[in-house]
Design a protein around this motif. Structure first.
Motif, PDB file in Angstrom:
ATOM      1  N   GLY A  38     -30.186 -14.633  10.739  1.00 21.51           N
ATOM      2  CA  GLY A  38     -30.796 -13.356  10.417  1.00 21.51           C
ATOM      3  C   GLY A  38     -29.833 -12.329   9.869  1.00 21.51           C
ATOM      4  O   GLY A  38     -30.145 -11.141   9.798  1.00 21.51           O
ATOM      5  N   ILE A  39     -28.643 -12.777   9.450  1.00 22.15           N
ATOM      6  CA  ILE A  39     -27.594 -11.859   8.998  1.00 22.15           C
ATOM      7  C   ILE A  39     -27.352 -12.069   7.513  1.00 22.15           C
ATOM      8  O   ILE A  39     -26.909 -13.144   7.088  1.00 22.15           O
ATOM      9  CB  ILE A  39     -26.275 -12.101   9.773  1.00 22.15           C
ATOM     10  N   PRO A  40     -27.605 -11.077   6.664  1.00 25.45           N
ATOM     11  CA  PRO A  40     -27.351 -11.229   5.225  1.00 25.45           C
ATOM     12  C   PRO A  40     -25.856 -11.215   4.924  1.00 25.45           C
ATOM     13  O   PRO A  40     -25.065 -10.616   5.665  1.00 25.45           O
ATOM     14  CB  PRO A  40     -28.044 -10.019   4.602  1.00 25.45           C
ATOM     15  N   ALA A  41     -25.482 -11.880   3.827  1.00 28.16           N
ATOM     16  CA  ALA A  41     -24.074 -11.953   3.439  1.00 28.16           C
ATOM     17  C   ALA A  41     -23.893 -11.463   2.012  1.00 28.16           C
ATOM     18  O   ALA A  41     -24.754 -11.675   1.159  1.00 28.16           O
ATOM     19  CB  ALA A  41     -23.567 -13.393   3.553  1.00 28.16           C
ATOM     20  N   ALA A  42     -22.766 -10.822   1.784  1.00 29.18           N
ATOM     21  CA  ALA A  42     -22.366 -10.455   0.419  1.00 29.18           C
ATOM     22  C   ALA A  42     -21.268 -11.410  -0.006  1.00 29.18           C
ATOM     23  O   ALA A  42     -20.116 -11.256   0.403  1.00 29.18           O
ATOM     24  CB  ALA A  42     -21.864  -9.017   0.377  1.00 29.18           C
ATOM     25  N   PRO A  43     -21.595 -12.444  -0.784  1.00 28.42           N
ATOM     26  CA  PRO A  43     -20.566 -13.368  -1.261  1.00 28.42           C
ATOM     27  C   PRO A  43     -19.800 -12.736  -2.422  1.00 28.42           C
ATOM     28  O   PRO A  43     -20.348 -12.550  -3.502  1.00 28.42           O
ATOM     29  CB  PRO A  43     -21.354 -14.600  -1.706  1.00 28.42           C
ATOM     30  N   LEU A  44     -18.547 -12.397  -2.196  1.00 31.21           N
ATOM     31  CA  LEU A  44     -17.759 -11.652  -3.185  1.00 31.21           C
ATOM     32  C   LEU A  44     -17.149 -12.611  -4.193  1.00 31.21           C
ATOM     33  O   LEU A  44     -15.963 -12.950  -4.130  1.00 31.21           O
ATOM     34  CB  LEU A  44     -16.687 -10.822  -2.480  1.00 31.21           C
ATOM     35  N   GLY A  45     -17.970 -13.061  -5.133  1.00 29.89           N
ATOM     36  CA  GLY A  45     -17.484 -13.982  -6.158  1.00 29.89           C
ATOM     37  C   GLY A  45     -16.414 -13.366  -7.033  1.00 29.89           C
ATOM     38  O   GLY A  45     -15.503 -14.050  -7.496  1.00 29.89           O
ATOM     39  N   ASP A  46     -16.517 -12.061  -7.278  1.00 32.26           N
ATOM     40  CA  ASP A  46     -15.468 -11.332  -7.994  1.00 32.26           C
ATOM     41  C   ASP A  46     -14.540 -10.748  -6.951  1.00 32.26           C
ATOM     42  O   ASP A  46     -14.853  -9.756  -6.289  1.00 32.26           O
ATOM     43  CB  ASP A  46     -16.099 -10.227  -8.846  1.00 32.26           C
ATOM     44  N   GLU A  47     -13.380 -11.366  -6.794  1.00 34.06           N
ATOM     45  CA  GLU A  47     -12.488 -10.950  -5.702  1.00 34.06           C
ATOM     46  C   GLU A  47     -11.892  -9.565  -5.889  1.00 34.06           C
ATOM     47  O   GLU A  47     -11.317  -8.989  -4.963  1.00 34.06           O
ATOM     48  CB  GLU A  47     -11.365 -11.974  -5.489  1.00 34.06           C
ATOM     49  N   HIS A  48     -12.033  -8.987  -7.088  1.00 36.77           N
ATOM     50  CA  HIS A  48     -11.520  -7.635  -7.332  1.00 36.77           C
ATOM     51  C   HIS A  48     -12.567  -6.551  -7.083  1.00 36.77           C
ATOM     52  O   HIS A  48     -12.314  -5.377  -7.319  1.00 36.77           O
ATOM     53  CB  HIS A  48     -11.029  -7.519  -8.784  1.00 36.77           C
ATOM     54  N   HIS A  49     -13.728  -6.940  -6.593  1.00 34.71           N
ATOM     55  CA  HIS A  49     -14.860  -6.029  -6.451  1.00 34.71           C
ATOM     56  C   HIS A  49     -14.525  -4.809  -5.588  1.00 34.71           C
ATOM     57  O   HIS A  49     -15.027  -3.708  -5.828  1.00 34.71           O
ATOM     58  CB  HIS A  49     -16.043  -6.787  -5.848  1.00 34.71           C
ATOM     59  N   ALA A  50     -13.686  -4.998  -4.575  1.00 39.45           N
ATOM     60  CA  ALA A  50     -13.394  -3.911  -3.621  1.00 39.45           C
ATOM     61  C   ALA A  50     -12.032  -3.274  -3.845  1.00 39.45           C
ATOM     62  O   ALA A  50     -11.583  -2.461  -3.032  1.00 39.45           O
ATOM     63  CB  ALA A  50     -13.500  -4.438  -2.193  1.00 39.45           C
ATOM     64  N   VAL A  51     -11.349  -3.615  -4.946  1.00 42.81           N
ATOM     65  CA  VAL A  51      -9.990  -3.129  -5.192  1.00 42.81           C
ATOM     66  C   VAL A  51     -10.004  -1.675  -5.673  1.00 42.81           C
ATOM     67  O   VAL A  51     -10.823  -1.288  -6.502  1.00 42.81           O
ATOM     68  CB  VAL A  51      -9.288  -4.019  -6.240  1.00 42.81           C
ATOM     69  N   GLY A  52      -9.068  -0.883  -5.174  1.00 42.98           N
ATOM     70  CA  GLY A  52      -8.839   0.464  -5.687  1.00 42.98           C
ATOM     71  C   GLY A  52      -9.890   1.470  -5.251  1.00 42.98           C
ATOM     72  O   GLY A  52     -10.733   1.209  -4.392  1.00 42.98           O
ATOM     73  N   TYR A  53      -9.841   2.647  -5.846  1.00 44.74           N
ATOM     74  CA  TYR A  53     -10.771   3.718  -5.491  1.00 44.74           C
ATOM     75  C   TYR A  53     -12.203   3.356  -5.859  1.00 44.74           C
ATOM     76  O   TYR A  53     -13.125   3.536  -5.061  1.00 44.74           O
ATOM     77  CB  TYR A  53     -10.364   5.021  -6.203  1.00 44.74           C
ATOM     78  N   GLN A  54     -12.395   2.832  -7.066  1.00 51.68           N
ATOM     79  CA  GLN A  54     -13.737   2.429  -7.479  1.00 51.68           C
ATOM     80  C   GLN A  54     -14.252   1.304  -6.596  1.00 51.68           C
ATOM     81  O   GLN A  54     -15.462   1.201  -6.343  1.00 51.68           O
ATOM     82  CB  GLN A  54     -13.738   1.998  -8.945  1.00 51.68           C
ATOM     83  N   GLY A  55     -13.359   0.460  -6.102  1.00 55.41           N
ATOM     84  CA  GLY A  55     -13.758  -0.641  -5.240  1.00 55.41           C
ATOM     85  C   GLY A  55     -14.447  -0.190  -3.964  1.00 55.41           C
ATOM     86  O   GLY A  55     -15.319  -0.895  -3.434  1.00 55.41           O
ATOM     87  N   ILE A  56     -14.079   0.979  -3.447  1.00 57.83           N
ATOM     88  CA  ILE A  56     -14.745   1.512  -2.252  1.00 57.83           C
ATOM     89  C   ILE A  56     -16.217   1.754  -2.554  1.00 57.83           C
ATOM     90  O   ILE A  56     -17.107   1.371  -1.783  1.00 57.83           O
ATOM     91  CB  ILE A  56     -14.067   2.814  -1.785  1.00 57.83           C
ATOM     92  N   LEU A  57     -16.481   2.382  -3.689  1.00 56.45           N
ATOM     93  CA  LEU A  57     -17.866   2.644  -4.091  1.00 56.45           C
ATOM     94  C   LEU A  57     -18.594   1.344  -4.410  1.00 56.45           C
ATOM     95  O   LEU A  57     -19.763   1.174  -4.046  1.00 56.45           O
ATOM     96  CB  LEU A  57     -17.892   3.576  -5.314  1.00 56.45           C
ATOM     97  N   ASN A  58     -17.912   0.424  -5.109  1.00 52.98           N
ATOM     98  CA  ASN A  58     -18.530  -0.866  -5.445  1.00 52.98           C
ATOM     99  C   ASN A  58     -19.038  -1.577  -4.201  1.00 52.98           C
ATOM    100  O   ASN A  58     -20.175  -2.069  -4.157  1.00 52.98           O
ATOM    101  CB  ASN A  58     -17.518  -1.784  -6.144  1.00 52.98           C
ATOM    102  N   LEU A  59     -18.172  -1.651  -3.184  1.00 51.00           N
ATOM    103  CA  LEU A  59     -18.548  -2.385  -1.977  1.00 51.00           C
ATOM    104  C   LEU A  59     -19.679  -1.677  -1.241  1.00 51.00           C
ATOM    105  O   LEU A  59     -20.596  -2.323  -0.725  1.00 51.00           O
ATOM    106  CB  LEU A  59     -17.338  -2.557  -1.063  1.00 51.00           C
ATOM    107  N   GLY A  60     -19.635  -0.358  -1.214  1.00 52.52           N
ATOM    108  CA  GLY A  60     -20.714   0.391  -0.578  1.00 52.52           C
ATOM    109  C   GLY A  60     -22.056   0.116  -1.228  1.00 52.52           C
ATOM    110  O   GLY A  60     -23.071  -0.107  -0.540  1.00 52.52           O
ATOM    111  N   GLU A  61     -22.085   0.110  -2.562  1.00 53.08           N
ATOM    112  CA  GLU A  61     -23.336  -0.166  -3.284  1.00 53.08           C
ATOM    113  C   GLU A  61     -23.824  -1.590  -3.013  1.00 53.08           C
ATOM    114  O   GLU A  61     -25.027  -1.832  -2.840  1.00 53.08           O
ATOM    115  CB  GLU A  61     -23.126   0.029  -4.795  1.00 53.08           C
ATOM    116  N   THR A  62     -22.897  -2.538  -2.973  1.00 55.13           N
ATOM    117  CA  THR A  62     -23.260  -3.936  -2.705  1.00 55.13           C
ATOM    118  C   THR A  62     -23.865  -4.081  -1.312  1.00 55.13           C
ATOM    119  O   THR A  62     -24.852  -4.813  -1.117  1.00 55.13           O
ATOM    120  CB  THR A  62     -22.024  -4.844  -2.841  1.00 55.13           C
ATOM    121  N   ILE A  63     -23.288  -3.406  -0.334  1.00 61.00           N
ATOM    122  CA  ILE A  63     -23.805  -3.490   1.037  1.00 61.00           C
ATOM    123  C   ILE A  63     -25.210  -2.914   1.113  1.00 61.00           C
ATOM    124  O   ILE A  63     -26.092  -3.479   1.774  1.00 61.00           O
ATOM    125  CB  ILE A  63     -22.848  -2.769   2.002  1.00 61.00           C
ATOM    126  N   LEU A  64     -25.455  -1.821   0.424  1.00 63.18           N
ATOM    127  CA  LEU A  64     -26.817  -1.265   0.391  1.00 63.18           C
ATOM    128  C   LEU A  64     -27.800  -2.267  -0.199  1.00 63.18           C
ATOM    129  O   LEU A  64     -28.935  -2.411   0.292  1.00 63.18           O
ATOM    130  CB  LEU A  64     -26.836   0.029  -0.430  1.00 63.18           C
TER     131      LEU A  64
END
Length: 503
Positions: free
Chosen positions: A436-462
């Motif tokens: 019952g637990i959804p997963a975010a498979p991070l195929g692009d390993e740079h998705h969470a890198v840097g300042y923009q990466g914080i926002l990227n990961l937040g949007e993905t989790i939503l």
């Protein structure tokens, strides 16, 4: 010198770094504390050797040879020869897909990987297969005319003691291109990350320029297949990116020694190559935390600026980025308030992802890393990604080391019961989904890198939380493949504790 480039064999992570693949669940701070030892047996710093949890079986992992396949096999104008039975070539299917996707993400010409398998058979195990290897190298040249040929070994060729080095020397003289032996038998090391080092060792030995002409604006970025996030970041400092190893060309590998510095998105991946480039080629490794979260990214950029003498540009960029992300980051924190996350990836990468989760205000009660390196090859305290996480983002109470063992993962998730998990190795994601637990498979390993990466990961989790009802419905209609006895266990490491190894 610390590193020996005269031999084709790289020292394993167990030998160099004290790497472990099993550790009972505890606080991240406890693992960090217990890692405070030198590889020379705890001498000099009062640390103690880690106790490694050793189980009665392993349910599934990967091996060093596969990491050579996904590294050397992804150099665009080279060929990898797998001196192995055909079964070792099954990974080519998955890695070809990843390679093509990586090329598309980087907007490079799409092509297939160039890997040839020598197809060692039973008779070859008796009489030897060096003739097959020599023929395969010639076939690689005739078909592709590569700029270099890598030769990876296997358990089979290692067991019969094939003299791969001698064939490589002979064929290099004949073809006039680097022919690079890379011993990487699956049994060579208990953790697959040694395969990264085997590839990097071969490149450093036979491809990197020995008398380089230095380029003051060139930065090596050791990475996998991810999107090009480093070019726009480093462009702000007036720097140019040299991406290696995946998706690089041989000429990119040659100029590794010409760069002003070496950086990465993951210390696990870069440890060996960055340290050797500094020791033997005079290319400094940027001794900074990984570029995740605000604290890590700030420190990473400032250290690059220090090494390359661009401090003013760095401070201006940092200030601009802080202002740019502030409004959306505040909104994401509000939207994600009260959510619990869980990271299950390679070790240093997981440390970085947890930092980003905590930056988003997400509670992280647990994490699974597939192995743990108590130190990295530079032996610099600024590269201690686990300590940086604990010091800057508080503790993780249920921190575990387990080499992708699904039977343990069930118990680990049950202990923490997160709202979602972050993962890169998709074999574990279906189990979480069935719980019952959804997963975010991070195929692009740079998705969470840097300042923009914080926002990227937040949007993905939503996005993935929006589909949680699907996973909860799935949980109600599937049966897990374990006995009631195991499902009722409170301790995921109970089997390991029956023969717990203490050195």
């Amino acid at each position: 010198m610390k590193f020996n480039l005269k031999s084709s064999v790289v020292k394993t992570r167990e030998q160099r770094l004290g790497t472990i693949i099993g550790w009972k669940t505890g606080k991240a701070s406890e693992l960090s504390r217990d890692s405070a030892y030198t590889c020379a047996g705890c001498k000099g710093n009062g640390g103690k050797r880690l106790c490694e949890a050793s189980g009665p079986f392993t349910q599934g992992s990967t091996c060093s040879e596969q990491m050579v396949e996904c590294q050397a096999g992804n150099v665009r104008d080279a060929v990898l020869i797998q001196h192995a039975p055909i079964g070792c070539g099954t990974g080519q299917v998955a890695y070809n897909s990843i390679y093509r996707n990586g090329l598309a993400i980087r907007k490079l010409p799409i092509e297939n990987i160039q890997i040839i398998n020598t197809n060692i058979k039973e008779t070859d195990m008796v009489f030897g297969a060096l003739g097959k290897l020599e023929q395969s190298i010639r076939d690689a040249w005739d078909r592709h005319h590569p700029k270099a040929i890598f030769v990876g070994t296997s358990c089979a060729s290692g067991i019969i003691g094939e003299d791969v080095d001698s064939v490589a020397v002979k064929m290099q003289e004949e073809l006039k291109i680097p022919v690079i032996p890379m011993p990487c038998e699956g049994f060579m090391s208990k953790h697959w990350s040694t395969g990264f080092d085997a590839t990097q060792h071969g490149i450093l030995r036979q491809i990197v320029k020995k008398n380089p002409k230095k380029q003051e604006n060139l930065i090596n970025v050791i990475n996998l297949w991810g999107s090009d996030v480093f070019t726009p970041i480093l462009k702000e400092l007036g720097l140019e990116v040299n991406y290696v190893i995946d998706l690089a060309k041989v000429e990119d590998l040659e100029k590794l020694s010409e760069a002003a510095a070496t950086v990465t998105f993951c210390d696990t991946l870069s440890s060996y190559m960055a340290a050797v480039l500094e020791e033997q080629f005079g290319v400094p490794e940027v001794k900074a935390p990984q570029p995740y979260g605000i604290a890590g990214t700030d420190a990473w950029i400032r250290e690059i600026a220090k090494v390359t003498h661009r401090e003013e540009k760095a401070e201006a960029y940092i200030e601009r980025e802080h202002k740019r992300i502030a409004s959306r980051l505040k909104e994401l924190r509000e939207l994600l308030k009260g959510k619990k996350g869980y990271a299950a990836t390679g070790s240093a990468y997981s440390h970085g992802l947890i930092a980003v989760l905590k930056e988003l205000g997400i509670q992280v009660d647990g994490s699974l890393v597939f192995h743990h390196d108590p130190v990295y090859d530079s032996n610099d305290p600024n590269k201690d990604s686990l300590k940086f996480l604990v010091d800057n983002y508080d503790d993780v109470p249920k921190f575990s080391v387990s080499n992708r063992q699904q039977y343990q993962f069930y118990g680990l998730l049950k202990e923490v019961n997160p709202d979602f998990i972050l993962i890169r190795h998709n074999g574990l994601a279906p189990l979480a989904s069935r719980m019952g637990i959804p997963a975010a498979p991070l195929g692009d390993e740079h998705h969470a890198v840097g300042y923009q990466g914080i926002l990227n990961l937040g949007e993905t989790i939503l996005e993935i939380l929006a589909h949680k009802k699907f996973h909860q419905d799935l949980k109600e209609h599937v049966k897990l493949p374990y006995t009631k006895w195991w499902l009722d266990q409170k301790d995921p490491y109970i089997l390991e504790k029956q023969n717990y190894a203490v050195e």
